[in-house]
Structures are given as C-alpha cells and as structure tokens.
Design a protein around this motif. Structure first.
Motif, PDB file in Angstrom:
ATOM      1  N   UNK A 276       2.302   2.337   2.691  1.00  0.00           N
ATOM      2  CA  UNK A 276       1.918   2.995   3.948  1.00  0.00           C
ATOM      3  C   UNK A 276       2.834   2.603   5.099  1.00  0.00           C
TER       4      UNK A 276
ATOM      5  N   UNK B 198      -7.442  -1.428   1.501  1.00  0.00           N
ATOM      6  CA  UNK B 198      -7.036  -2.244   2.641  1.00  0.00           C
ATOM      7  C   UNK B 198      -8.060  -2.143   3.757  1.00  0.00           C
TER       8      UNK B 198
ATOM      9  N   UNK C 280      -0.858   7.839  -4.322  1.00  0.00           N
ATOM     10  CA  UNK C 280      -2.145   8.192  -3.711  1.00  0.00           C
ATOM     11  C   UNK C 280      -3.300   7.879  -4.650  1.00  0.00           C
TER      12      UNK C 280
ATOM     13  N   UNK D  51       0.819  -1.213   0.000  1.00  0.00           N
ATOM     14  CA  UNK D  51       0.000   0.000   0.000  1.00  0.00           C
ATOM     15  C   UNK D  51       0.854   1.265   0.000  1.00  0.00           C
TER      16      UNK D  51
ATOM     17  N   UNK E   4       7.751   5.691   8.722  1.00  0.00           N
ATOM     18  CA  UNK E   4       8.843   6.460   8.117  1.00  0.00           C
ATOM     19  C   UNK E   4      10.200   5.782   8.224  1.00  0.00           C
TER      20      UNK E   4
ATOM     21  N   UNK F 226      -4.001   4.192  -4.283  1.00  0.00           N
ATOM     22  CA  UNK F 226      -4.533   3.760  -2.993  1.00  0.00           C
ATOM     23  C   UNK F 226      -6.025   4.027  -2.933  1.00  0.00           C
ATOM     24  N   UNK F 227      -6.781   3.023  -2.571  1.00  0.00           N
ATOM     25  CA  UNK F 227      -8.222   3.210  -2.473  1.00  0.00           C
ATOM     26  C   UNK F 227      -8.902   3.044  -3.813  1.00  0.00           C
TER      27      UNK F 227
END
Lengths: 308, 350
Positions: B67, B104, B95, B65, B70, B98-99
């Motif tokens: 995500x 997720x 971005x 993802x 850091x 994602x989605x």
C-alpha cells in the motif's frame, strides 16, 4: 427537525421581503412604462389617465406599501401588457423552465460525474490531460455563442434538431446541451476536487487494506463522502436553472421563465418583473433548504438532533 | 488454496523480509527510505518495530501490505508471506491477500473508518470482499467478532456510525475489521498512540489476548519503548531506514547493543527518576531526512560514542549473542557480560 425547518422558513420570509423591496425600487426607477404602452401620438392627458389607472401617479412610498401588502397575499397585480394576473403568467411558464432545467441537469450530471471521477483517479495521466481541456472549453464558452454554434451545426447544417421552440425530446436537446455545459464544467471540477481530496483520506487506505478493488473503493466508500460538497453546488445550479435561463431561452425561443423575464423587463411590465424575481428567489431558497435537508440524509453526522 | 496457519509442517515464518530496499522519488530524485532491511516473524509471535518518526517503520508496514504511495518503489529484496513471495504478485493477487492473509490497523481510529458507513457493515465488507460465507453467516460472524474485541453490550450496536463511538471503541472496530478474515499476520501501526493511557492499556491487552487465542502473528509498529516492553516478544530497532538492532525484548532492555537503542531506552527508563527541575534525557539531534543519510553509520552524527571509523564505514548487523544482533562498530559492552566487551575494537579505531 420541525424547529429547524421553521427557523429556516422565518429566515426565508425575511430574505424574500428584502428581495421584494430591492426589486420594487429597482424597477420603479428604471423608467415609465406608460410611455411604452400608449400610442406614439397620445396626448399628455392620455398618459396621465393611464398612469392614474395603473396607480403609477401615487407617491412611491404609498405604492410600495400597497405592493408589499398585495405581494404577501400572492397578488402582484395585472400584467400591464397581457392583462392577466402577473403571478399566473409566471406560473404558466414554469413547467417549460422545469423541462429545460431537467434536461440541462441530466446532460450535465451524466457527463460531469464520470469526467470528474476519471480525472481524479487518473490524475496526471493522459485521461486527465484529455478531459480537463474539454471541461475548460465548456466553461469558457458563453451560452450565446455555444448555443448559436450548436444551432448552426445541428439545426441549420445537418437538420438533426429544430433550431428553436418547444415540443418533444428533439427540441429539448440543443437548449439542454447549451445550458448544461456551463453546469457541466462547474460540477465536474467540483467532483474532481472532492474525489482527489477523499482519495487520500485514511478510510480509503483502510478500505484498500481490506482488499477492496479500486471500483469498490470508489463506489462504496469515496462516492458518498466526496459527494457532500458536490451537493451544495448542485443545489445552487438547480436553483439557477429553475429561476429561468435568460440567455439560453432567448436564443432558442424557449417559452420559459427566462424568456418571460427578458420580455417583461423590455416592456417595463413591473408586475411581471416583480413576480418573476420573487418567484426565482423563492425557488433559490427552497432549493438550498432541500440541500440542507439532503445533507442529513447523506451524512449521519449532520443529522439534526431528534430527527433519527 | 486456503491458508491453514499452524498446519504448516515446516517451521516457515509467517513473514520473512530479506534485504528489502525501497526508494522514494521526489522532485526527480530518488532516495532510499528502506535500505537492506531484513526481519522475520514466526507463528504467533509479536515483533515490535521501534524507532523515532521518519525511521521507515510505517514505510515497512505499507511495503508489506503493498500500500505504498505511488512514488515509492521496491528496488530490491524479498517479502515472503507464509513462504510465498509477494513483491512480484499481480495487483489482483495482492488484493486477495490484503485483509485475508494479512491485515493492518492504523494510528488514527478517528479517521480510519468510513464516516458514512455503519460499523457493522465495515466489518462485514471484509468478508464480502473475500467471498466468505453467505449474508446471514457473515452477519453472525460480525456479531462474533464484535464480542471478541469486547464490543458487545454497553450500548454498542453494529448499526452505529463511527462518530457515535469513542476512540477506543473505534480502534476495537478496526481490530474487528482486521481480524474478520482470520489473517495470519496483523500489522499494527501505532495503534494506541492516539488513545488515552487507560484505553491504550485495554487495546494492548486485547491484542495480546488475540495472539494467545487465535495464534495471530503481530507486527507492532511504535515509537514507544514502554508499549514495546508490554507486548513484544522480539524487537527490531530501526534508524534512518535501516535495522540497527534485533533482540528479544528481555535482551534488548537488559543489554542494548546499539547506542541508539540505549538512547531510546534512556529517554524512557530515566523519565521516572529525573529529579524535579532536571532535564529529561534525550538523544541530541534529529533523524536525518532521506536526502542527508550519511555514508557511514547513519547514527554517527548523533552518537556519543562515535569514532573516526564510523564516519566512512557503514556497519552491518552482527551477532552479539544468540538472537541478538546490532549494526554498530563498537557495540555497548553489556554490564557484567565479558563476552561482548568491545574495548579492543575501540582501541583499534583510534
């Protein structure tokens, strides 16, 4: 909802009675105001006559009883100094204090919220390393020093703003900055802490997994959630500011409740001191009640049963 | 470019991970959390990733993802979504994926939703972010989605807040969020672990139903072999950041090749047949932390069948039978299957 407010009001009355009692005994043990009111060469008979006139020769408990009874009716007696009803004097000063408090809050919030958010988002980066010392300086400078410094620079040296008094927006700026910079530090730290905590929450990860950009995550998701604890601080700050900023108002000769407090205490003007303290306490209680009600507006989980 | 899902002419897998290594930096030292992981998921396939806590399952999901925390970094390898390499994508392009192309759902439905936003808006937001439809179309789609995940009727309203819903209902909302933009890949990270057994079964049924109706590929992360048996087509077993076995769910349960897999299976299948008062079978020891992963076979210290050879040499995935791979020097012989007799190896190791 109505029951909640009613029970809070009952609590408020109890708290105010406590405040009245403490302030009464505190001022009455502070000294004899009659000596400050009469001319230096006044005779003992003069002093006794004036004491009798003001009712100060009665037993303390007796005075306390009638003080309480009158206070409940909103009557704090006449100011010893100005010969006006004490509460009227306080109320007449209140708009000035509101003006200063509003100026200070606007200044503080306009800077504290962005500073808090930026230093949370850029934690450990140069942005935070620049902003945090600024906050620290704001928090560690006492108003009696920062106020005078501001006057020196902006009023005496550059003649941009007036050094004291009230009148228009220009006169409002220096006292607002002085008074607001203390709240600024408190609120910025709170915003930073709260944002840091919420940025690690699971719902933030969900928002990122949806494809949300960082500004969107911050504005749509984190802001409202992270603002709840800030609201508490904000309520207390507002109450503090509205109760009168003693030091700032004194430095800038700002005719608000704070300056009145200092003058009343110095001249042992009991009725005014009592009215000021009760007034500040009432504001404090009302501001906190307002915050509690605002919680419900912001957070549906905290809405009281039957309110929705 | 619109993802068209099944319209791909070439049988390109929805997700292909090759030789992926991820390292975590902590206190100035960096350790491999994923080491040379490979896996692929075809269209409409449900692949289960299984392993104990700390094996890198969630790390893999987050790596896909984009995500990861850091302090985590992809050091090597490739992740291709519908044939497109995504490890090198800009944050902005990532971005937009994602989605939209992959989504997720998380372990804790209680905290995964924004507590201050109405659930309908949380679903609608996905569509808004990816500029799908106008306002009224999005509203209609949200109603459709709620019906699809079994949230119509029974007092449910999209104007409700998460705290007004049960755990199972919240997970259904999460699934609606994940499905809103019709992604090709759904990553489910322990989606039923926090739920009651009956609700768990309902959510698993829902995911199976979604796969068969929408053709969504699902990467299902769990530590629960029982859940794997119910939903997965293929299984990837992970241990200490490495893939130790890959097989179809039937092969894996019938003929586990890796002693670790056998241990995981042993701790569930035997659970029902343990005599009263007897100990439940477990795998002795614990998953090594990132700092202490051994040089040789990572499982060697806990393995009952460990040989001297295992200590210093790391086994690679090797084919046991078609579509069944295990990373073990001495894979378990399958009962009544002469092909995979490992006895000669173990002689050699002694």
């Amino acid at each position: 909802m109505i029951r909640f407010i009613l029970s809070r009001l009952v609590q408020a009355v109890v708290a105010l009675l406590g405040v009245l009692t403490v302030v009464f005994f505190a001022v009455h043990t502070a000294g004899n105001p009659v000596r400050l009111l009469v001319p230096q060469n006044a005779s003992a008979a003069d002093i006794a006559r004036l004491s009798h006139q003001l009712g100060l020769d009665r037993p303390l408990v007796d005075q306390y009883g009638s003080f309480l009874l009158n206070a409940i009716h909103g009557n704090f007696g006449y100011s010893f100094v100005q010969n006006q009803p004490a509460l009227n004097i306080v109320l007449s000063r209140f708009p000035n204090t509101v003006e200063l408090a509003a100026g200070a809050l606007v200044f503080a919030l306009a800077l504290a919220i962005p500073i808090g958010i930026l230093s949370a988002v850029y934690r450990g980066k140069w942005v935070e390393r620049v902003l945090m010392p600024v906050i620290l300086v704001g928090q560690s400078m006492p108003a009696f020093w920062s106020g005078i410094l501001l006057i020196l620079i902006f009023a005496v040296h550059w003649h941009i703003f007036p050094s004291s008094g009230q009148g228009g927006l220009r006169a409002l700026i220096l006292p607002s900055v002085t008074l607001g910079s203390i709240s600024l530090a408190t609120v910025a730290r709170m915003v930073r802490g709260s944002f840091l905590e919420h940025l690690n929450r699971e719902y933030v990860r969900t928002a990122k997994a949806k494809g949300a950009s960082m500004p969107r995550v911050l504005i749509r998701h984190v802001f409202r959630n992270a603002f709840l604890p800030v609201l508490t601080i904000l309520g207390m700050e507002t109450a503090n500011l509205l109760g009168g900023a003693v030091i700032t108002e004194t430095i800038f000769a700002w005719p608000g409740v704070g300056l009145l407090t200092v003058q009343a205490v110095q001249s042992l003007d009991f009725p005014v001191v009592e009215a000021v303290v009760l007034f500040a306490a009432t504001i404090y209680i009302l501001a906190n009640l307002a915050v509690d009600l605002l919680y419900g507006v912001v957070d549906p989980r905290l809405r009281i049963q039957g309110a929705d | 470019m619109r993802p068209v899902g099944q319209a791909n002419v070439v049988a390109e897998p929805v997700l292909r991970i090759e030789d992926l290594s991820v390292c975590v930096e902590r206190d100035g030292r960096s350790n491999l959390a994923l080491s040379s992981v490979s896996l692929s998921i075809s269209n409409g396939e449900i692949v289960g990733i299984v392993g104990e806590s700390g094996c890198g399952k969630t790390m893999m999901a987050l790596a896909i993802m984009g995500l990861m925390a850091e302090n985590c970094r992809t050091v090597h390898g490739s992740i291709a979504l519908q044939g497109l390499e995504i490890t090198s994508l800009s944050a902005r392009s990532m971005r937009s994926f994602r989605g939209r192309r992959m989504s997720m759902i998380f372990q804790e439905p209680m905290v995964a939703l924004n507590p201050l936003m109405r659930v309908g808006r949380q679903v609608e937001e996905v569509l808004a972010i990816h500029h799908i439809g106008n306002r009224s179309e999005r509203r209609r789609r949200v109603r459709e989605l709620f019906a699809q995940v079994g949230l119509s009727g029974s007092g449910f309203r999209s104007r409700q807040y998460p705290h007004e819903l049960s755990g199972g209902m919240r997970q259904r909302v999460m699934i609606a969020v994940a499905l809103a933009a019709e992604p090709a890949l759904l990553i489910a990270d322990e989606p039923t672990t926090a739920l009651d057994a009956t609700v768990q079964a309902q959510i698993l049924d829902l995911l199976l139903d979604i796969r068969s109706r929408l053709g969504t590929s699902i990467l299902f992360v769990t530590h629960d072999m029982g859940v794997i048996a119910e939903v997965a087509d293929r299984v990837v077993v992970m241990y200490a950041g490495q893939v130790v076995e890959v097989a179809s769910v039937q092969d894996l349960f019938a003929r586990p090749g890796h002693p670790y897999t056998a241990g995981l299976l042993g701790s569930i299948t035997a659970a029902s047949s343990v005599p009263e008062g007897g100990d439940l079978p477990t795998i002795a020891g614990r998953v090594p932390s990132l700092e202490e992963i051994p040089l040789g076979c990572a499982f060697a210290p806990r393995c009952a069948k460990v040989q001297a050879h295992c200590i210093d040499n790391r086994p690679q995935l090797a084919t046991l039978e078609t579509g069944h791979l295990a990373a073990c020097w001495f894979p378990l012989p399958s009962v009544g299957d002469p092909r995979t007799s490992a006895t000669s190896h173990s002689e050699g190791g002694k």
